[in-house]
Each structure stands twice: as C-alpha cells, then as structure tokens.
Design an enzyme around this catalytic site. Sequence first.
Site, mmCIF file in Angstrom:
data_model
loop_
_atom_site.group_PDB
_atom_site.id
_atom_site.type_symbol
_atom_site.label_atom_id
_atom_site.label_comp_id
_atom_site.label_asym_id
_atom_site.label_seq_id
_atom_site.Cartn_x
_atom_site.Cartn_y
_atom_site.Cartn_z
ATOM 1 N N ARG A 270 -2.703 -5.983 -8.400
ATOM 2 C CA ARG A 270 -1.671 -7.014 -8.305
ATOM 3 C C ARG A 270 -1.821 -8.077 -9.381
ATOM 4 N NH1 ARG A 270 -3.235 -8.313 -2.331
ATOM 5 N NH2 ARG A 270 -5.188 -8.064 -3.468
ATOM 6 N N SER B 195 -3.123 -8.346 2.555
ATOM 7 C CA SER B 195 -3.412 -8.159 3.983
ATOM 8 C C SER B 195 -4.076 -9.409 4.546
ATOM 9 C CB SER B 195 -4.334 -6.953 4.188
ATOM 10 O OG SER B 195 -3.678 -5.764 3.854
ATOM 11 N N LYS C 242 -16.756 -7.301 4.958
ATOM 12 C CA LYS C 242 -15.528 -7.856 5.561
ATOM 13 C C LYS C 242 -15.582 -7.809 7.082
ATOM 14 C CE LYS C 242 -12.200 -6.818 1.889
ATOM 15 N NZ LYS C 242 -11.066 -5.990 1.476
ATOM 16 N N HIS D 123 0.841 -1.203 0.000
ATOM 17 C CA HIS D 123 0.000 0.000 0.000
ATOM 18 C C HIS D 123 0.881 1.260 0.000
ATOM 19 C CE1 HIS D 123 -3.075 -2.623 2.327
ATOM 20 N NE2 HIS D 123 -3.586 -2.421 1.122
#
Length: 163
Positions: free
Chosen positions: A90, A127, A41, A17
């Site tokens: 990514r 993460s 989440k 990040h």
Amino acid sequence: MSKVLCPGSFDPITVGHVDIIDRARLIFGEVLVAVGRNSTKSYLFDFETRVRLAEESLAGRDGVEVAGFEGLLVEFAKERGVIAVVKGLRFGADFDYELQMAHLNRSLTGLETVLLPAAAQHATLSSTMLREVARLGGDVSAYVTPVVNQAIKDLVAPPAGRR
Ligand code: PNS
C-alpha cells in the site's frame, strides 16, 4: 499456469486482500491463501475464525484455495509446491516490512516474493484500523465482505443467547 501463495493474518480479510488475491490469480493462474499466525500480534478473531472468514469470503472462485498454516511460511510453501509469495503493497511502511520478510524467506529456502501495488481505492485500507472502528461500533461494511461484516457485528454485539 503457476501456483502462488498469498499469506497473511487476515484479521479479518478485507476487500483490499480480496483484490490482491483476484489479481494474483489472473496473473499466475492459481492462488493458495495461507492464513497464518504472527507471534508479535494479538488478534481480534481466533485462528479458526480467520480461516473460515477467508474461505467464506472467497467461496466460488476457481483457482483460489484457503488453508491455515502453522510454523514457517517457507516450509508450508515447499509442502504445497508454490512458485512464489505474492503480497500487496500500500505505502512505504509496507515496503520496508515486506522487503525484510522477502529477504528472510529467500535466504531460508530461496522462496521468491512478488509485490503487487494495492489498487488506489484500497491503498490506505488496514485491518488494524477496521478493527478499531468495529470495536467502537462504526460501520465497516464498505471495506469487508458481507460474511466478515456479520462476524464483526456478532463480535461487537453478540446475538442474544451468546452474550
Ligand atoms: O499479514 P501479516 O500479519 O503481515 O502476516 C504475517 C504472516 C502470518 C504471513 C507471517 O508472520 C508469517 O509468515 N508467519 C509464519 C512464521 C514465519 O515464517 N515467519 C518468518 C517470516 S518473516
């Protein structure tokens, strides 16, 4: 010079990040890091801690500000006068997810999204995996800032008196 928004859950903020935030600042001049809530989440760190860890991890950087936000991202972007959202990409799964959010945000208020490829060395950092390794007592210090590493250690094995 323009101001862009780097939004995310940052649970916790990683070196991946930080790299995207630094590169966004180099390209656009000013970055507002927006720590939000994704209602689908469940988080390792609570909202206040995620904001604090992002602030402390990014302290001392000119042109980088951290804020927590509630509600819709597009409304927050409007309030804070940013020209676009910048997110890191990514791999393919990120693209599918980010494309959906980018389309939705643009259709809500016209908010644009710029997708920046993650640096090769961070391309598989997540993460979610860090949280799993940390929970099981693994060393994640290579992937997070020193303040986050300490916060993870405290969470997994709280200092005496806070157990
Ligand atoms: O890093 P994440 O978990 O993908 O971050 C997601 C976040 C918090 C940026 C996103 O869920 C968000 O913008 N939440 C605020 C509510 C909102 O505007 N939802 C619609 C965006 S598609």
